[in-house]
Design a protein around this motif. Structure first.
Motif, mmCIF file in Angstrom:
data_model
loop_
_atom_site.group_PDB
_atom_site.id
_atom_site.type_symbol
_atom_site.label_atom_id
_atom_site.label_comp_id
_atom_site.label_asym_id
_atom_site.label_seq_id
_atom_site.Cartn_x
_atom_site.Cartn_y
_atom_site.Cartn_z
ATOM 1 N N LYS A 155 0.847 -1.194 0.000
ATOM 2 C CA LYS A 155 0.000 0.000 0.000
ATOM 3 C C LYS A 155 0.881 1.242 0.000
ATOM 4 N N ILE A 156 0.367 2.312 -0.634
ATOM 5 C CA ILE A 156 1.076 3.584 -0.680
ATOM 6 C C ILE A 156 0.057 4.722 -0.565
ATOM 7 N N THR A 157 0.521 5.868 -0.154
ATOM 8 C CA THR A 157 -0.377 7.003 0.012
ATOM 9 C C THR A 157 -0.457 7.829 -1.273
ATOM 10 N N LYS A 158 -1.418 8.726 -1.295
ATOM 11 C CA LYS A 158 -1.563 9.659 -2.422
ATOM 12 C C LYS A 158 -0.296 10.497 -2.579
ATOM 13 N N THR A 159 0.292 10.891 -1.461
ATOM 14 C CA THR A 159 1.543 11.651 -1.498
ATOM 15 C C THR A 159 2.674 10.825 -2.095
ATOM 16 N N ASP A 160 2.710 9.532 -1.758
ATOM 17 C CA ASP A 160 3.727 8.631 -2.329
ATOM 18 C C ASP A 160 3.606 8.580 -3.843
ATOM 19 N N VAL A 161 2.379 8.513 -4.323
ATOM 20 C CA VAL A 161 2.133 8.425 -5.768
ATOM 21 C C VAL A 161 2.720 9.635 -6.481
ATOM 22 N N GLU A 162 2.469 10.816 -5.937
ATOM 23 C CA GLU A 162 2.980 12.045 -6.555
ATOM 24 C C GLU A 162 4.501 12.090 -6.502
ATOM 25 N N ARG A 163 5.053 11.567 -5.420
ATOM 26 C CA ARG A 163 6.517 11.587 -5.262
ATOM 27 C C ARG A 163 7.204 10.640 -6.229
ATOM 28 N N ILE A 164 6.734 9.386 -6.313
ATOM 29 C CA ILE A 164 7.446 8.391 -7.136
ATOM 30 C C ILE A 164 7.221 8.591 -8.633
ATOM 31 N N THR A 165 6.128 9.271 -8.996
ATOM 32 C CA THR A 165 5.876 9.534 -10.419
ATOM 33 C C THR A 165 6.406 10.888 -10.852
ATOM 34 N N ASN A 166 6.691 11.738 -9.844
ATOM 35 C CA ASN A 166 7.158 13.102 -10.120
ATOM 36 C C ASN A 166 6.159 13.857 -10.995
ATOM 37 N N LEU A 167 4.876 13.658 -10.689
ATOM 38 C CA LEU A 167 3.811 14.305 -11.459
ATOM 39 C C LEU A 167 2.964 15.181 -10.548
ATOM 40 N N SER A 168 2.211 16.048 -11.152
ATOM 41 C CA SER A 168 1.310 16.903 -10.391
ATOM 42 C C SER A 168 0.179 16.061 -9.795
ATOM 43 N N GLU A 169 -0.485 16.647 -8.813
ATOM 44 C CA GLU A 169 -1.604 15.952 -8.187
ATOM 45 C C GLU A 169 -2.663 15.564 -9.211
ATOM 46 N N LYS A 170 -2.958 16.459 -10.138
ATOM 47 C CA LYS A 170 -3.995 16.209 -11.137
ATOM 48 C C LYS A 170 -3.613 15.062 -12.076
ATOM 49 N N THR A 171 -2.370 15.071 -12.549
ATOM 50 C CA THR A 171 -1.925 14.022 -13.486
ATOM 51 C C THR A 171 -1.790 12.679 -12.774
ATOM 52 N N ALA A 172 -1.303 12.718 -11.531
ATOM 53 C CA ALA A 172 -1.184 11.479 -10.754
ATOM 54 C C ALA A 172 -2.559 10.850 -10.538
ATOM 55 N N LYS A 173 -3.568 11.702 -10.337
ATOM 56 C CA LYS A 173 -4.929 11.196 -10.135
ATOM 57 C C LYS A 173 -5.454 10.520 -11.387
ATOM 58 N N ILE A 174 -5.093 11.050 -12.551
ATOM 59 C CA ILE A 174 -5.518 10.426 -13.810
ATOM 60 C C ILE A 174 -5.005 8.982 -13.873
#
Length: 416
Positions: free
Chosen positions: A346-365
């Motif tokens: 499991k990972i957090t929403k913040t982790d997703v943005e960090r490991i992808t190096n993307l904006s919150e909006k793009t990471a959500k897509i």
């Protein structure tokens, strides 16, 4: 066939030996190997990913156990049943209901037996009757109707031992009026709490031996095959040998179905001569069945260990994302999310943005796309969003190749 003219076993000594006599060093070696490899498999991943894989494998267990009985329910249809999406075709729908009953029961057994407060003992009559009842209570009525030896239609009563005589292939099952006696002997001999069964090695060999002897007794009018395999699953759970749900004996038995049924039938035979043990049934054939059963178990543990190898899994994740990028269903950065989820669970929403190096909006897509593919499961506590690893049945060929037969996997890949 006239049952009144048949000779039936009426006393429990007819199923001796209940444990292989004589030279059993090979069985002991196999039991030790199964312990070691199961423990090794359990330690391959974090508990969150392990649970996700275990949940993913449960429909597979159902698929193969039912397949052994000649009920071929496509994995896609099983996946649909899990979402209450049933076929309009009655035959397919009934098979979906059967698969779902097996899955739900296996899940319940896992939770109950592994509970710290559990006092369940799989070898008891109460447990086995309850097992049969819980499986059959949710089956379509058509699946509760069978033909007797006299070719008379009979109704299976969930959780009740049979009152009719049964012949399976060459094997004439014990007299119905003596089933309770046979089951009392079965329960007493194989009970893991008995002082005679204090050795874990002996108990593991006994899982194999009792698998056959329970099938030989054939205590229920129908459903014995599924009950026997669920019983073996329960025994592996009880002995903590299932690697927390990461392997299935049913897959191994189904893939060697001809051998499985031949070994079962051979172990039904009476002893050949004075050199073939001291009981009524063949000691040589029981020993051969136990070797087959334990070797099949080890083979399945080995298979899952290879499938779940970290480097292999990460390679398949990348291959899957590459394909989805070509099909414009995912962005390339999805690979980092899937890799982290496999490694951490499991990972957090913040982790997703960090490991992808993307904006919150793009990471959500990306996470929305992964949710749509059912590769992540999202939970929310207050303002905190967590993504959990998940593996849907329809994507099994990409992440766990060979889990299902190639024909079924080809169909799943075609429909993606």
């Amino acid at each position: 066939m006239n049952a009144t003219k048949m000779e039936f076993y009426k006393t429990p000594n007819a199923m001796e030996p209940l444990f292989p006599d004589g030279e059993i060093r090979l069985l002991e070696k196999l039991a030790i190997e199964l312990i070691e490899k199961s423990n090794k498999l359990e330690g391959t991943m974090n508990p969150f990913t392990r649970k996700a894989v275990s949940d993913f494998l449960r429909p597979m267990n159902s698929y193969y156990s039912n397949l052994i009985e000649g009920h071929d329910t496509h994995p896609i249809d099983i996946a649909k049943a899990l979402k209450n999406d049933y076929s309009s075709d009655k035959i397919k729908r009934d098979l979906q209901l059967e698969a779902l009953a097996h899955i739900q029961l296996h899940k319940a057994l896992t939770e109950e037996i592994t509970s710290s407060e559990s006092e369940l003992i799989p070898t008891t009559s109460d447990f086995l009757k309850r097992l049969h009842f819980r499986f059959y209570e949710h089956l379509p009525e058509e699946f509760k109707l069978v033909k007797s030896i006299e070719n008379i239609e009979k109704h299976v009563i969930p959780g009740e031992y049979r009152n009719d005589e049964v012949k399976v292939g060459r094997h004439i099952a014990p007299y119905s009026g003596s089933i309770e006696l046979f089951m009392e002997r079965f329960e007493t001999f194989y009970n893991p709490k008995n002082i005679e069964n204090s050795s874990k090695i002996k108990r593991i060999i006994s899982i194999a031996a009792s698998h056959h002897r329970l099938a030989w007794i054939h205590p229920f009018l129908d459903g014995n095959g599924r009950v026997v395999r669920l019983y073996s699953d329960a025994c592996f759970l009880y002995e903590k040998l299932d690697a927390v749900g990461l392997w299935s004996i049913s897959r191994g038995l189904a893939r060697r179905n001809t051998d499985y049924k031949a070994k079962l039938a051979n172990a039904d035979l009476r002893r050949y001569n004075d050199y073939d043990g001291r009981g009524n049934l063949s000691n040589k054939m029981l020993l051969e069945f136990c070797v087959f059963f334990l070797e099949t178990s080890i083979d399945q543990v080995n298979y899952m260990y290879e499938v779940l190898d970290k480097e292999h899994m990460l390679s398949r994740i990348n291959g899957f994302v590459d394909l989805m990028v070509v099909r414009k269903k995912l962005r390339p950065e999805a690979r980092y999310i899937l890799e982290d989820l496999f490694l951490k669970g499991k990972i957090t929403k913040t982790d997703v943005e960090r490991i992808t190096n993307l904006s919150e909006k793009t990471a959500k897509i990306i996470t929305d796309s992964l949710e749509q593919l059912e590769l992540v499961r999202k939970t929310k506590e207050g303002i905190h969003v967590t993504f959990h690893v998940n593996y849907p049945v329809n994507l099994s060929p990409f992440f766990f190749p060979g889990i299902y037969p190639s024909s079924a996997e080809a169909e799943m890949m075609r429909l993606l």
